[in-house]
Scaffold this active site. Sequence first.
Site, short mmCIF file in Angstrom:
data_model
loop_
_atom_site.label_atom_id
_atom_site.label_comp_id
_atom_site.label_asym_id
_atom_site.label_seq_id
_atom_site.Cartn_x
_atom_site.Cartn_y
_atom_site.Cartn_z
N GLU A 407 -25.10 1.60 19.85
CA GLU A 407 -26.47 1.94 19.45
C GLU A 407 -26.53 2.86 18.24
O GLU A 407 -27.37 2.70 17.35
CB GLU A 407 -27.22 2.57 20.63
CG GLU A 407 -27.62 1.62 21.73
CD GLU A 407 -26.53 1.34 22.74
OE1 GLU A 407 -26.76 0.57 23.70
OE2 GLU A 407 -25.41 1.90 22.57
N HIS A 474 -32.22 2.46 33.89
CA HIS A 474 -32.96 1.35 33.29
C HIS A 474 -34.47 1.50 33.49
O HIS A 474 -35.20 0.52 33.38
CB HIS A 474 -32.52 0.01 33.88
CG HIS A 474 -31.09 -0.34 33.63
ND1 HIS A 474 -30.06 0.22 34.35
CD2 HIS A 474 -30.51 -1.18 32.73
CE1 HIS A 474 -28.90 -0.27 33.92
NE2 HIS A 474 -29.14 -1.11 32.94
#
Length: 668
Positions: A407, A474
């Site tokens: 990322e 998540h």
Amino acid sequence: MVSNKPHSQSIIFNDYGYSQEKLLDLYSSMLKPRMIEEKMLILLRQGKISKWFSGIGQEAISVGVTKAMQEDEYILPMHRNLGVFTSRNIPLNRLFSQWQGKASGFTKGRDRSFHFGTQEYKIVGMISHLGPQMGVADGIALGHILKNEQKVSAVFTGEGGTSEGDFHEALNIASVWDLPVLFCIENNGYGLSTPTTEQFRCKDLADRGAGYGMESHIIDGNNILEVYEKISGITESMRVNPRPVLIEFKTFRMRGHEEASGTKYVPQELMDEWEQKDPIMNFQQHLYDKGILDDEILNEIRKDIQAEIDENLQLAFSENSIESNSTKELNDVFEKFVYQEVSADSEKENIRYVDAISRALKESVQRHDNLVLMGQDIADYGGVFKITEGFSEEFGKDRIRNTPICESAIVGTAMGLSINGMKAMVEMQFSDFVSSGFNPIVNYLAKVKYRWDQNADVVIRMPCGGGVGAGPFHSQTNEAWFTKIPGLKVVYPAFPYDAKGLLNTAFNDPNPVLFFEHKALYRSIRQDVPVDYYTLPFGKASIIKEGSQASIITYGAGVHWALEIIEEMGYNNVELIDLRSLQPLDINSICESVTKTGKAIILTEDSLFGSLASEIAALISENCFESLDAPVMRVGSLETPIPFAQNLEKEYLPKDRFRDKLQDLIEY
């Protein structure tokens, strides 16, 4: 201090058939930054500059690499690479003004030393976190590839920076995508005071290239001719056959990490050994031995350089201290964006939230031929939520790019694309994963416009939120991490119509936008949405329901919770505000509503401490105090990580607590 005295030559030079003019140019190009540094060290002791990171002894690397690059190719240097700036012929008065924090510098006094960039000279300055600039070089190189330009980007790091994750992520991306990036490691022996023996165990840092299937070379960083000749050949090959190349320059840092550090931690015999390998003195002696340089020529070179230094120092010293005001400072945080309203035709289609996101992406890729979408699994697979399904077939894998799981470097790559005149989107597969890319977002994207007038034309999509049993990694709604960072825009729509229009605007806006999309809304919320392209403005809340009894202020899934509870409890006279845009925030609509109703409750899915709800409550108290008929109330999730089990998650989320709190407010 460089002198005319004979020097015992420790470096063997091969002239490679270069002309006398070329050899003298390389010599004077090294001498110039050395003489500037010697002057800067005097000014530092006099308190006329605040800090200095010396590159004395490493000039051959900066000069050799820069001279081997084409003038319109980007170089990303560090704070010991003065030779990059001087070899690109930046006016010295501007460099001196930069170091004194004056207006003629490159950052308007907002950043110091070499922490700046300039599009005019194709130099992209470092940030103190070092590693993120490696990914930026990837993005610049990717831009060249996509524009069919035979160009190379060169990026510098020290041996210490090779331990950072960003270094490894950037090498991996460059290798997988065959990007023409020249990764330059200046192995100068020490990371501040930490010797290489305590930094890595491989024999040579160049060996790390093998792990990425990458060509690598070791070059004597003190031999200007070897640096120039080998880098010239390598970069020429890279332009024709695009690929990354890793270079380890063996050199040494003759002064401290910065001047306050000193060098007491370095064994004296090591200092003595490398002093004999001084790149300028050795090359100077070589030129004397060849009859190319003599005292008269050297004195003339030195005289010309000294005159240039003195003249430009005087210009910098005579410049007034920088003046500014809060309006000017605030106006430079974001690139100017003039919103253009695009209205759609009357034809509408009833679609889901997820479809609205997908259609906005497709329309924006069609509209902006310089837009690149990047993310894990977004190409053939279509992303974990299938939002980009079919995109790679329609637009090609050059523009719809699967990324490795890295990322941080991908955010850096997006920044590099922006520097190279393109637009980029990064999909965080889940907003939780943005923590792995947090540094370049808040320290690079957010600050780059303010620092040196370079915008970050990047959209980061953030699938977020709970209620779907996804557990602690998540399910976060982490917008508050970013709403407090100047330079970032944060958008969080609750409905398909808003999602499509606001996402289209995000791609038109030349500033970094964090676009939050609640996963639980993807396939549960439908709405009639215009078929054609349209836009909606940032910073304008939506009044979902008008009333005078109380003001409910919320966003995301909170809007739907509030609608359900209002209907369930029969509160027909409350006003419901969907913020839609969190940064910029529609403070006027909030205050107008609260002034009218006299009561306010803010609902957020985030936990309360440090949340946006807390900031809004403070704004209401500060601006609407005299209109309040009750305390400003806040409702948020529990101060715990988000649990997985359904009953635990239900208790964690604020929906049921909001019901009770709203009743308390109405009855107050």
